[in-house]
Design a protein around this motif. Structure first.
Motif, mmCIF file in Angstrom:
data_model
loop_
_atom_site.group_PDB
_atom_site.id
_atom_site.type_symbol
_atom_site.label_atom_id
_atom_site.label_comp_id
_atom_site.label_asym_id
_atom_site.label_seq_id
_atom_site.Cartn_x
_atom_site.Cartn_y
_atom_site.Cartn_z
ATOM 1 N N VAL A 121 64.124 -84.974 -43.797
ATOM 2 C CA VAL A 121 64.595 -83.791 -43.066
ATOM 3 C C VAL A 121 63.456 -83.193 -42.250
ATOM 4 C CG1 VAL A 121 65.589 -81.485 -43.297
ATOM 5 C CG2 VAL A 121 66.332 -83.326 -44.833
ATOM 6 N N VAL A 122 62.284 -83.087 -42.863
ATOM 7 C CA VAL A 122 61.132 -82.491 -42.174
ATOM 8 C C VAL A 122 60.739 -83.339 -40.964
ATOM 9 C CG1 VAL A 122 58.733 -81.771 -42.424
ATOM 10 C CG2 VAL A 122 60.323 -81.448 -44.318
ATOM 11 N N TRP A 179 51.826 -79.003 -44.738
ATOM 12 C CA TRP A 179 51.231 -78.099 -43.748
ATOM 13 C C TRP A 179 49.838 -77.654 -44.196
ATOM 14 C CZ3 TRP A 179 55.062 -74.252 -41.083
ATOM 15 C CH2 TRP A 179 54.509 -73.788 -39.883
ATOM 16 N N LEU A 180 49.712 -77.280 -45.477
ATOM 17 C CA LEU A 180 48.417 -76.899 -46.010
ATOM 18 C C LEU A 180 47.421 -78.053 -45.919
ATOM 19 C CD1 LEU A 180 49.530 -74.934 -49.186
ATOM 20 C CD2 LEU A 180 48.256 -73.966 -47.269
ATOM 21 N N ILE A 229 59.106 -75.920 -39.469
ATOM 22 C CA ILE A 229 59.642 -74.554 -39.449
ATOM 23 C C ILE A 229 61.155 -74.548 -39.616
ATOM 24 C CG2 ILE A 229 59.908 -72.481 -38.036
ATOM 25 C CD1 ILE A 229 57.171 -73.008 -36.874
ATOM 26 N N ARG A 230 61.857 -75.406 -38.881
ATOM 27 C CA ARG A 230 63.317 -75.462 -39.017
ATOM 28 C C ARG A 230 63.710 -75.925 -40.428
ATOM 29 N NH1 ARG A 230 62.778 -77.497 -33.644
ATOM 30 N NH2 ARG A 230 63.825 -76.170 -32.091
ATOM 31 N N SER A 231 63.000 -76.905 -40.950
ATOM 32 C CA SER A 231 63.314 -77.396 -42.297
ATOM 33 C C SER A 231 63.089 -76.303 -43.331
ATOM 34 C CB SER A 231 62.445 -78.614 -42.632
ATOM 35 O OG SER A 231 62.700 -79.689 -41.763
ATOM 36 N N SER A 234 50.399 -70.724 -36.201
ATOM 37 C CA SER A 234 49.895 -72.058 -36.539
ATOM 38 C C SER A 234 50.910 -73.114 -36.143
ATOM 39 C CB SER A 234 49.620 -72.135 -38.043
ATOM 40 O OG SER A 234 49.205 -73.417 -38.415
ATOM 41 N N THR A 235 50.451 -74.167 -35.512
ATOM 42 C CA THR A 235 51.341 -75.248 -35.088
ATOM 43 C C THR A 235 51.664 -76.154 -36.270
ATOM 44 O OG1 THR A 235 50.331 -75.228 -32.904
ATOM 45 C CG2 THR A 235 51.623 -77.169 -33.489
ATOM 46 N N ALA A 236 52.926 -76.412 -36.468
ATOM 47 C CA ALA A 236 53.340 -77.274 -37.578
ATOM 48 C C ALA A 236 52.904 -78.711 -37.314
ATOM 49 C CB ALA A 236 54.857 -77.214 -37.758
#
Length: 412
Positions: free
Chosen positions: A64-65, A118-119, A71-73, A180-182
């Protein structure tokens, strides 16, 4: 330290708020089911549905990601989790609640995949340890503080679910407003389980048994506390103390394992868990109950990262990230089975049966660990990897390990 976490502060705020809202739901749902007359096995099966959802989400959320972005996920998983949380307040039916818990597990795993990947992307090699420690503090402190929301349902039963839904929904805000950009989703290559077990039987079995212990605890500990006669507020305090104990004792035990044979620390940890569990099975009260709960949390929470560290000691650097991912899945499978075993034991032996089951599992692991001590040699102290606290969430968390080699991570 503040400079290290500033680039990921919105992610840390999001996980803290979400865990404050969702971290006490296992406790709340178990208590509500018991109050309405559901049997212990039914409560255990509903708890198992959640951990089953975590396994499914850990395996599937990455698709899904990759398809729609972080962000949407994240927004989709959190929105669905918030909606399912409100649904508990509409109809109390065990089969429906089991289905909702399965959905909850999938959503929570999806959130973890989003945030942990993301981290990992934002953490520099020299700040990775600080970022991971901050993430763990945010996650477990949110979960611990959230237990206090149990008290809000004393006058209006739907209020805890409403408060949980509000907090879960608020977790979307820092992510949606972040500058922050995903990143693209990063995963580790696969490692055959047979190779992992051959390298570290103690690490593999230890991770699975730890899941069994903590899955049973999270699913049924509130029922145990209530059957001891604790009030709702005292039950919330007991659960919070166990979680805080888990945070407090991991570093000391980890430091001990860095200085001595890590296998002996693991075996000793399971031996002490056995002893504490037997004491809890005798249904203590008052300060002794809280002290034993603190000790159980401190020991139980440390056993998983100790098992991962021992496995890493016996693997090539290029295999460690993937091995950690495999081990967290083994933990999750164990956690899905734990509530069933704990519920069966409580059905047969009453409230103390939960910790008799945990003691039995710890005793089996103790015997296995003693056998491994007898038939294998220790890893030399200078060859041992430094202990690192790791979350028991999804395989993506393995990428946060400061020992991870970024060159061994592949884009998928």
């Amino acid at each position: 330290m503040l400079a290290s976490i500033r680039p990921v502060r919105s992610l840390l705020i999001a996980i803290f708020v979400m865990m404050a809202g969702s971290g006490f739901l296992s406790t709340l749902i178990g208590l509500r089911l018991e109050r309405e007359g559901s049997g212990t096995m039914v409560i255990g099966l509903v708890a198992t549905a959640y951990f089953g959802g975590l396994v499914i989400g850990a395996l599937r959320a990455g698709g899904v990601v990759r398809g729609v972005g972080h962000i949407r996920s994240f927004a989709a998983f959190v929105a669905l989790l918030s909606a399912s949380t409100l649904a508990y307040a509409l109809v109390q039916q065990p089969l429906l609640w089991g289905a909702l818990r399965l959905i909850d597990g999938v959503c929570v795993a999806g959130v973890f995949v989003c945030l942990e990947s993301w981290l990992n992307d934002r953490a520099e090699p020299d700040t990775r340890g600080t970022v991971l420690a901050s993430y763990m503090v945010a996650l477990y402190s949110g979960q611990a503080i959230g237990q206090l929301l149990l008290r809000s349902g004393s006058t209006a039963p739907q209020v805890p679910f409403e408060l949980a839904s509000i907090l879960i929904s608020l977790a979307i805000i820092p992510i949606c407003l972040t500058r922050s950009t995903a990143p693209a989703l990063t995963e580790a290559a696969s490692l055959p389980l047979r190779r992992l077990f051959a390298a570290s039987p103690l690490g593999v079995v230890g991770a699975g048994i730890t899941g069994l212990l903590l899955g049973a605890f999270y699913g049924l500990a509130a029922i145990y506390a209530r059957r001891l006669g604790l009030s709702l507020a005292a039950t919330a305090t007991f659960m919070m103390v166990v979680i805080l104990g888990g945070v407090a004792l991991q570093w000391p035990l980890g430091h001990l394992s860095d200085r001595y044979d890590r296998r002996r620390v693991i075996v000793g940890g399971f031996a002490l868990t056995l002893a504490v569990s037997v004491a809890l099975a005798m249904q203590p009260s008052g300060a002794l109950l809280l002290a034993l709960g603190f000790a159980f949390g401190g020991l139980g929470f440390a056993l998983y990262p100790l098992s991962v560290a021992h496995a890493n000691d016996r693997l090539l650097p290029s295999e460690r990230v993937t091995a950690s991912g495999q081990l967290v899945l083994l933990y999750s499978v164990g956690a899905a089975l734990g509530p069933i075993g704990g519920a069966a034991a409580m059905t047969l032996a009453g409230a103390g049966g939960l910790f008799l089951f945990i003691a039995l599992a710890a005793g089996a692991m103790l015997a296995f660990g003693l056998w491994r001590l007898a038939v294998t040699d220790a890893v030399p102290g200078e060859a041992q990897q430094d202990f690192q606290i790791l979350p028991r969430t999804t395989p993506t968390a393995a990428l946060l390990d400061p020992a991870a080699d970024p060159q061994q991570q592949v884009m998928t």
